[in-house]
Design a protein around this motif. Structure first.
Motif, PDB file in Angstrom:
ATOM      1  N   TYR A  19       0.830  -1.221   0.000  1.00  9.11           N
ATOM      2  CA  TYR A  19       0.000   0.000   0.000  1.00  9.11           C
ATOM      3  C   TYR A  19       0.857   1.260   0.000  1.00  9.11           C
ATOM      4  N   GLN A  20       2.063   1.165   0.534  1.00 14.27           N
ATOM      5  CA  GLN A  20       2.909   2.354   0.644  1.00 14.27           C
ATOM      6  C   GLN A  20       3.518   2.789  -0.690  1.00 14.27           C
ATOM      7  N   ILE A  21       3.587   1.871  -1.672  1.00 14.55           N
ATOM      8  CA  ILE A  21       4.271   2.226  -2.925  1.00 14.55           C
ATOM      9  C   ILE A  21       3.445   2.018  -4.191  1.00 14.55           C
ATOM     10  N   TYR A 119       0.976 -10.151   4.641  1.00 15.91           N
ATOM     11  CA  TYR A 119       0.069  -9.118   5.188  1.00 15.91           C
ATOM     12  C   TYR A 119       0.856  -7.972   5.788  1.00 15.91           C
ATOM     13  N   HIS A 120       0.817  -6.852   5.075  1.00 15.72           N
ATOM     14  CA  HIS A 120       1.415  -5.629   5.613  1.00 15.72           C
ATOM     15  C   HIS A 120       0.297  -4.591   5.725  1.00 15.72           C
ATOM     16  N   TRP A 121      -0.777  -4.984   6.445  1.00 14.12           N
ATOM     17  CA  TRP A 121      -1.794  -4.079   6.983  1.00 14.12           C
ATOM     18  C   TRP A 121      -2.954  -3.727   6.062  1.00 14.12           C
ATOM     19  N   LEU A 165       2.863 -12.303   8.698  1.00 14.97           N
ATOM     20  CA  LEU A 165       2.377 -10.977   9.080  1.00 14.97           C
ATOM     21  C   LEU A 165       3.536 -10.019   9.289  1.00 14.97           C
ATOM     22  N   ASN A 166       3.329  -8.758   8.946  1.00 12.08           N
ATOM     23  CA  ASN A 166       4.262  -7.716   9.337  1.00 12.08           C
ATOM     24  C   ASN A 166       3.716  -6.988  10.557  1.00 12.08           C
ATOM     25  N   GLU A 167       4.481  -7.015  11.642  1.00 10.70           N
ATOM     26  CA  GLU A 167       4.167  -6.206  12.827  1.00 10.70           C
ATOM     27  C   GLU A 167       2.706  -6.302  13.263  1.00 10.70           C
ATOM     28  N   PHE A 297      13.226  -3.026  13.713  1.00 17.19           N
ATOM     29  CA  PHE A 297      13.667  -2.182  14.833  1.00 17.19           C
ATOM     30  C   PHE A 297      13.934  -0.756  14.373  1.00 17.19           C
ATOM     31  N   TYR A 298      13.392   0.195  15.116  1.00 18.83           N
ATOM     32  CA  TYR A 298      13.671   1.615  14.877  1.00 18.83           C
ATOM     33  C   TYR A 298      14.215   2.297  16.124  1.00 18.83           C
ATOM     34  N   ASN A 299      13.657   1.965  17.272  1.00 16.12           N
ATOM     35  CA  ASN A 299      14.048   2.625  18.523  1.00 16.12           C
ATOM     36  C   ASN A 299      13.567   1.812  19.726  1.00 16.12           C
ATOM     37  N   THR A 358      14.472  -7.294   9.482  1.00 13.11           N
ATOM     38  CA  THR A 358      13.649  -7.134   8.279  1.00 13.11           C
ATOM     39  C   THR A 358      13.235  -5.686   8.028  1.00 13.11           C
ATOM     40  N   GLU A 359      13.492  -4.794   8.993  1.00 11.92           N
ATOM     41  CA  GLU A 359      13.311  -3.352   8.773  1.00 11.92           C
ATOM     42  C   GLU A 359      14.200  -2.598   9.739  1.00 11.92           C
ATOM     43  N   ASN A 360      14.825  -1.553   9.221  1.00 13.90           N
ATOM     44  CA  ASN A 360      15.559  -0.599  10.049  1.00 13.90           C
ATOM     45  C   ASN A 360      15.870   0.579   9.142  1.00 13.90           C
ATOM     46  N   PHE A 411       4.394   6.321   1.113  1.00 13.46           N
ATOM     47  CA  PHE A 411       3.261   6.701   1.976  1.00 13.46           C
ATOM     48  C   PHE A 411       3.513   6.159   3.387  1.00 13.46           C
ATOM     49  N   GLU A 412       3.909   7.048   4.274  1.00 13.90           N
ATOM     50  CA  GLU A 412       4.301   6.610   5.620  1.00 13.90           C
ATOM     51  C   GLU A 412       3.077   6.606   6.546  1.00 13.90           C
ATOM     52  N   TRP A 413       2.090   5.824   6.178  1.00 11.00           N
ATOM     53  CA  TRP A 413       0.903   5.602   6.991  1.00 11.00           C
ATOM     54  C   TRP A 413       0.332   6.927   7.498  1.00 11.00           C
ATOM     55  N   ARG A 420      10.254  10.936   5.004  1.00 10.18           N
ATOM     56  CA  ARG A 420      10.840  10.115   3.935  1.00 10.18           C
ATOM     57  C   ARG A 420      11.836   9.122   4.513  1.00 10.18           C
ATOM     58  N   PHE A 421      11.623   7.856   4.188  1.00  5.14           N
ATOM     59  CA  PHE A 421      12.510   6.788   4.678  1.00  5.14           C
ATOM     60  C   PHE A 421      13.350   6.169   3.555  1.00  5.14           C
ATOM     61  N   GLY A 422      13.188   6.613   2.308  1.00  4.67           N
ATOM     62  CA  GLY A 422      13.811   5.907   1.186  1.00  4.67           C
ATOM     63  C   GLY A 422      15.314   6.073   1.095  1.00  4.67           C
TER      64      GLY A 422
HETATM   65  C1  FCB Z   1       7.139   0.084  10.320  1.00  2.87           C
HETATM   66  C2  FCB Z   1       6.288  -0.400   9.161  1.00  2.87           C
HETATM   67  C3  FCB Z   1       6.731   0.121   7.821  1.00  2.87           C
HETATM   68  C4  FCB Z   1       7.195   1.556   7.884  1.00  2.87           C
HETATM   69  C5  FCB Z   1       8.156   1.771   9.023  1.00  2.87           C
HETATM   70  C6  FCB Z   1       8.699   3.180   9.115  1.00  2.87           C
HETATM   71  O1  FCB Z   1       6.394   0.025  11.492  1.00  2.87           O
HETATM   72  O2  FCB Z   1       6.304  -1.811   9.108  1.00  2.87           O
HETATM   73  O3  FCB Z   1       5.682  -0.074   6.918  1.00  2.87           O
HETATM   74  O4  FCB Z   1       6.107   2.388   7.961  1.00  2.87           O
HETATM   75  O5  FCB Z   1       7.571   1.414  10.230  1.00  2.87           O
END
Ligand code: FCB
Length: 451
Positions: A19-21, A119-121, A165-167, A297-299, A358-360, A411-413, A420-422
């Motif tokens: 959905y984000q892209i 499934y990413h939401w 599932l994602n998160e 993981f982000y924080n 899988t994400e950072n 599209f950051e939800w 911007r995360f790209g």
């Molecule tokens: C995560 C989401 C991802 C993105 C990042 C910044 O929680 O899985 O889609 O929005 O955050």
């Protein structure tokens, strides 16, 4: 090999989600998702942004896959839009399936390994009708298992790794308790019911995938486990941190690893839920064996028991966010790379499965200046978190790969397009893609296989 090197077979990747892209929300038979509805709800998303067009990846997927080649990644983590493949959540739409077949074949032709998230939401809107629909409904896990079986059957011969599932934490707690995410419900009790149905959907999807995937397929889940600390040594703050670990982490980990919901979880949620929605046999169904686990993981988080003006922890009646000292991103998220080391070591200890980050990544307000995007803060963030991965490996964590969030600004939800995360900048007026400095830096790290 030196202390800055990664192992020969370390998997370098980038991650993205449908959905984000993708955009193209009404094309080739795609049905609406709960995020289409939510993003079109006034006030739900910053600036009234929606995913209607996003990065137009649905049409530009081939040139976007070429960007992956330029980066030199070995793997691409993407997600399938359920409402593209099953517009009503039930009936297969061949044109939707064909898009993902083209995408996967395009990756394979470029020598890139697909990691497919189911499934990413973006739940089909037709599965979220009425007050008890969506993840509150026990029917949705059954529908999800069917969807997983279809994807496994159709693409399992060419997709070596599948994430269910994602998160699910976000789906349950941001979707049903805090209301920041679709479907925007705001009742703590509902979040527990949703979490259970997400767990059940995961377990049933694992079983459905096992029925159709080759024996060497890698089946996983991607969790945003909270690296949670108490704001002080006061017993009430320590108890708040334990409470958050139970409702945010162990609520998923325990049943997925076969231990069912713990007594401690049932105790800490007294007054929030009675777990009456858990039926005989559910916990056994959730426990399907996994091959690996994805960690987003982000924080880290700090929590306290007293409400001193902090945001309440979603789903909780007794834990509040406390400030983490130090620098922050424009998202307001603290930058603490050591938190990733601690989390990976915890997962090694408590889960013991092979792990992938899988994400950072880092959100910023990047701008193009004279054809370039200078993003030194993103480079520093990625470098320090990769160093944290190396440190976790040195101390025994079996981390096999790392995926930057994300390839394209998108599209950051609830934050829309501002954050911007790209690695690659997107001009949303003309869809022009521009490599940021961090993309070139990441390509160098990959080619050296070292920091
Ligand atoms: C995560 C989401 C991802 C993105 C990042 C910044 O929680 O899985 O889609 O929005 O955050």
């Amino acid at each position: 090999m030196n202390e800055h090197s990664f192992p020969e077979d370390f998997v370098w990747g980038v991650a993205a989600s449908a959905y984000q892209i993708e955009g193209a929300v009404a094309e080739d038979g795609r049905g609406a998702s709960i995020w289409d509805t939510f993003s079109h709800t006034p006030g739900a998303v910053d600036n009234g942004d929606t995913g209607d067009v996003a990065c137009d990846h649905y049409h530009r997927w081939s040139e976007d896959l070429d960007l992956l080649v330029e980066l030199g990644v070995a793997s691409y983590r993407f997600s399938v839009a359920w409402p593209r493949v099953m517009p009503d959540g039930r009936t297969v739409n061949q044109q939707g399936l064909d898009f993902y077949r083209r995408l996967v074949d395009g990756l394979l032709a470029r020598g890139i390994r697909p990691l497919m998230t189911l499934y990413h939401w973006d739940l089909p809107q037709s599965l979220d009708v009425g007050d008890a629909g969506g993840w509150l409904s026990r029917d949705v896990p059954a529908r999800f298992a069917d969807f997983a079986g279809v994807l496994g059957k159709e693409l399992g011969d060419r997709v070596p790794a599948v994430t269910t599932l994602n998160e699910p934490w976000c789906s349950a707690y941001l979707g049903y308790a805090s209301g920041e995410h679709a479907p925007g419900r705001t009742d703590n009790a509902l979040a527990y019911r949703a979490a259970h149905h997400l767990n059940l959907a995961h377990g049933r999807a694992v079983a459905a995938l096992r029925d159709v995937l080759p024996a060497n397929a890698d089946v996983s889940v991607a969790l945003n486990l909270h690296q949670v600390e108490a704001a002080s040594e006061r017993p009430e703050d320590v108890a708040a941190a334990e409470h958050v670990d139970l409702i945010a982490n162990r609520v998923f980990l325990d049943p997925m690893l076969g231990a069912g919901y713990s007594e401690a979880l049932r105790r800490t949620t007294e007054g929030l839920t009675d777990w009456a929605f858990v039926q005989d046999g559910d916990e056994a169904e959730i426990a399907g064996a996994l091959d690996s686990i994805g960690i987003n993981f982000y924080n880290p988080a700090r929590v306290r028991a007293a409400n001193e003006g902090g945001r309440p922890f979603p789903g909780s009646d007794r834990a509040f966010f406390a400030d983490v000292a130090g620098p922050r991103t424009v998202m307001g998220w603290p930058i603490v790379p050591a938190g990733l080391t601690d989390l990976l070591l915890r997962v090694q200890r408590d889960v013991g499965l092979p792990m992938h980050v899988t994400e950072n990544g880092l959100g910023a307000r990047d701008v193009v200046e004279a054809g370039a995007v200078h993003d030194p803060e993103r480079i520093a963030y990625l470098r320090d978190h990769l160093a944290a991965v190396l440190e976790a490996r040195r101390r025994g964590a079996d981390v096999r790969g790392y995926y930057v969030w994300t390839l394209l600004d998108n599209f950051e939800w609830a934050w829309g397009y501002d954050k911007r995360f790209g690695l690659v900048h997107v001009d949303f007026a003309d869809q022009r893609r521009t490599f940021k400095d961090s993309a070139r830096w990441y390509a160098e790290v990959i080619s050296r296989n070292a920091l």
